[in-house]
Design an enzyme around this catalytic site. Structure first.
Site, PDB file in Angstrom:
ATOM      1  N   TYR A   1      -3.213  26.976  71.830  1.00  0.00           N
ATOM      2  CA  TYR A   1      -2.916  27.492  70.493  1.00  0.00           C
ATOM      3  C   TYR A   1      -4.200  27.682  69.677  1.00  0.00           C
ATOM      4  CZ  TYR A   1      -0.373  27.491  65.963  1.00  0.00           C
ATOM      5  OH  TYR A   1       0.146  27.788  64.736  1.00  0.00           O
TER       6      TYR A   1
ATOM      7  N   LEU B   1       8.370  31.559  58.281  1.00  0.00           N
ATOM      8  CA  LEU B   1       7.493  32.343  57.416  1.00  0.00           C
ATOM      9  C   LEU B   1       7.784  33.834  57.494  1.00  0.00           C
ATOM     10  CD1 LEU B   1       4.237  30.348  58.199  1.00  0.00           C
ATOM     11  CD2 LEU B   1       5.249  30.615  55.921  1.00  0.00           C
TER      12      LEU B   1
ATOM     13  N   LYS C   1      -5.393  31.236  68.362  1.00  0.00           N
ATOM     14  CA  LYS C   1      -5.419  31.438  66.912  1.00  0.00           C
ATOM     15  C   LYS C   1      -6.812  31.826  66.418  1.00  0.00           C
ATOM     16  CE  LYS C   1      -1.302  30.909  65.150  1.00  0.00           C
ATOM     17  NZ  LYS C   1      -0.567  32.171  64.829  1.00  0.00           N
TER      18      LYS C   1
HETATM   19  P1  NAI Z   1       9.078  29.851  63.422  1.00  0.00           P
HETATM   20  O1  NAI Z   1       9.308  29.308  64.780  1.00  0.00           O
HETATM   21  O2  NAI Z   1       9.999  29.462  62.331  1.00  0.00           O
HETATM   22  O3  NAI Z   1       9.035  31.431  63.479  1.00  0.00           O
HETATM   23  C1  NAI Z   1       8.387  32.134  64.511  1.00  0.00           C
HETATM   24  C2  NAI Z   1       9.255  33.278  64.942  1.00  0.00           C
HETATM   25  O4  NAI Z   1       8.562  34.045  65.939  1.00  0.00           O
HETATM   26  C3  NAI Z   1      10.583  32.818  65.578  1.00  0.00           C
HETATM   27  O5  NAI Z   1      11.675  33.404  64.911  1.00  0.00           O
HETATM   28  C4  NAI Z   1      10.470  33.305  67.018  1.00  0.00           C
HETATM   29  O6  NAI Z   1      11.711  33.708  67.581  1.00  0.00           O
HETATM   30  C5  NAI Z   1       9.512  34.460  66.888  1.00  0.00           C
HETATM   31  N1  NAI Z   1       8.860  34.779  68.156  1.00  0.00           N
HETATM   32  C6  NAI Z   1       8.341  33.898  69.048  1.00  0.00           C
HETATM   33  N2  NAI Z   1       7.838  34.549  70.100  1.00  0.00           N
HETATM   34  C7  NAI Z   1       8.044  35.870  69.876  1.00  0.00           C
HETATM   35  C8  NAI Z   1       7.715  37.045  70.588  1.00  0.00           C
HETATM   36  N3  NAI Z   1       7.110  36.999  71.778  1.00  0.00           N
HETATM   37  N4  NAI Z   1       8.045  38.247  70.069  1.00  0.00           N
HETATM   38  C9  NAI Z   1       8.682  38.317  68.860  1.00  0.00           C
HETATM   39  N5  NAI Z   1       9.021  37.229  68.147  1.00  0.00           N
HETATM   40  C10 NAI Z   1       8.697  36.020  68.641  1.00  0.00           C
HETATM   41  O7  NAI Z   1       7.569  29.463  63.041  1.00  0.00           O
HETATM   42  P2  NAI Z   1       6.701  29.610  61.704  1.00  0.00           P
HETATM   43  O8  NAI Z   1       6.222  28.267  61.341  1.00  0.00           O
HETATM   44  O9  NAI Z   1       7.394  30.424  60.699  1.00  0.00           O
HETATM   45  O10 NAI Z   1       5.425  30.364  62.277  1.00  0.00           O
HETATM   46  C11 NAI Z   1       5.042  31.670  61.914  1.00  0.00           C
HETATM   47  C12 NAI Z   1       3.578  31.842  62.247  1.00  0.00           C
HETATM   48  O11 NAI Z   1       2.783  30.994  61.423  1.00  0.00           O
HETATM   49  C13 NAI Z   1       3.206  31.491  63.677  1.00  0.00           C
HETATM   50  O12 NAI Z   1       2.259  32.418  64.145  1.00  0.00           O
HETATM   51  C14 NAI Z   1       2.593  30.121  63.571  1.00  0.00           C
HETATM   52  O13 NAI Z   1       1.710  29.855  64.622  1.00  0.00           O
HETATM   53  C15 NAI Z   1       1.901  30.252  62.236  1.00  0.00           C
HETATM   54  N6  NAI Z   1       1.597  28.980  61.608  1.00  0.00           N
HETATM   55  C16 NAI Z   1       2.591  28.243  61.044  1.00  0.00           C
HETATM   56  C17 NAI Z   1       2.304  27.053  60.438  1.00  0.00           C
HETATM   57  C18 NAI Z   1       3.329  26.288  59.706  1.00  0.00           C
HETATM   58  O14 NAI Z   1       2.950  25.322  59.012  1.00  0.00           O
HETATM   59  N7  NAI Z   1       4.599  26.635  59.795  1.00  0.00           N
HETATM   60  C19 NAI Z   1       0.935  26.493  60.461  1.00  0.00           C
HETATM   61  C20 NAI Z   1      -0.036  27.360  61.029  1.00  0.00           C
HETATM   62  C21 NAI Z   1       0.308  28.551  61.602  1.00  0.00           C
END
Ligand code: NAI
Length: 318
Positions: free
Chosen positions: A164, A21, A168
């Protein structure tokens, strides 16, 4: 047709923008003229390791498309360093999109202190840390847009995600408070609960569904909430697969007991169906609205109350 909404002259920080995202948020904002700090620690989905590759790849993608971006590889726990990258490269910060995230899913019984701490630190402390470092800059310039990323798991609860879910929903509490504190300085704070295909969801959802759940269906809402034309604040939106909806709190009419003495638990049991009946429910959106109804009881003579209490003053003290 009206002109497209743009971000020329605006500086945006997108955390966790190396994948999923965040990457899509960064690409969209940059394509509309924003200068973007692409932050990503570059670790694994459980918070292990680090690498500059993820952020670098997105910066290259933005530049190749003619946009402006710089990389930052700090953990979101170190918000000051991320904001400093924005200041060094672009001189200010207008938009913060708190998006970085990891998962450490495990049942509560088997959850370790580390599982709890790491998820708390990345999600809740990270969202606070980056926002806190940007806050004085936004206050000073009288402009800011902050996006928080919560989750349906946080709002509704989900098996195996106590760390989580807690982090959240903590983020939503943070957003609600910052929305109140930022209102007078034109700092608007909104929260999304997205659903999209990413490495965080690839093991949870079936592949045929993942193929359709594109991050591209989430980022336009985020971009709109970040735009100067959008005046909403304190909002919570569920978004994904082409759906966008807004959430709010709901409270039953409830029952007011006589205030001349404390009610008994037997009296509560007798009124339980009324207390829990959502017919003609209310939607308080501030603590004043919440306390107002409760404190009004004190003024109802019919309930043994005292009619001359100044409710406005009493609720403002909270
Ligand atoms: P993703 O894993 O593709 O992207 C998350 C990014 O955050 C990764 O590139 C990772 O390297 C980075 N990251 C992790 N820890 C970090 C840190 N300490 N400092 C800097 N960067 C860090 O995951 P996605 O799905 O794109 O998730 C984005 C957000 O959306 C998250 O907060 C997730 O909890 C939330 N979310 C996503 C959902 C989904 O359906 N994909 C559902 C509900 C929430």
């Amino acid at each position: 047709m009206s002109q497209e909404l743009r971000f020329d002259g605006r500086v945006a920080i997108v955390t966790g923008a190396g994948n999923g995202l965040g990457r899509q948020h960064a690409l969209l904002l940059a394509s509309r003229g924003a200068k973007v700090v692409v932050n990503d620690l570059g670790g694994g989905r459980h918070g292990d390791g680090k690498s500059s590759a993820a952020a670098d790849a997105v910066v290259e993608e933005i530049r190749a498309a003619g946009g402006e971006a710089v990389a930052n590889y700090d953990s979101v726990e170190n918000g000051a360093a991320i904001v400093q990258t924005a200041l060094d490269a672009f001189g200010t910060v207008d938009i913060v999109i708190n998006n970085a995230g990891i998962l450490r899913d495990v049942s509560f019984q088997k959850m370790t202190q580390d599982d709890w701490d790491l998820v708390y630190r990345v999600h809740l402390k990270g969202s606070m840390s980056v926002s806190h470092a940007a806050w004085p800059i936004m206050r000073e310039k009288g402009y800011g847009r902050i996006i928080m990323t919560t989750s349906a798991a946080g709002i509704y609860g989900n098996f195996g995600q106590a760390n989580y879910c807690a982090a959240k929903l903590g983020i939503l509490g943070l957003a609600h408070c910052l929305a109140e504190e930022g209102r007078s300085k034109n700092i608007l704070v909104n929260t999304i609960a997205p659903l999209a295909a990413s490495r965080l969801t690839e093991t949870i959802l079936p592949p045929e569904m993942l193929a359709l759940l594109k991050p591209e269906y989430v980022s336009p809402l985020v971009a709109w909430l970040c735009h100067e034309d959008c005046e909403d604040t304190k909002g919570l939106f569920e978004v994904g697969a082409g759906y966008i909806g807004k959430l709010r709190w709901e409270r039953t009419q409830g029952h007011s007991f006589n205030t001349s003495r404390a009610m008994t638990m037997d009296e509560i049991a007798g009124k339980w169906s009324k207390i829990t009946d959502f017919t003609d429910s209310e939607h308080p959106s501030t603590t004043n609205e919440s306390f107002g109804t409760i404190l009004a009881n004190l003024n109802k003579k019919s309930l043994g109350g005292n009619e001359f209490i100044d409710l406005d003053a009493a609720s403002k003290d909270q």
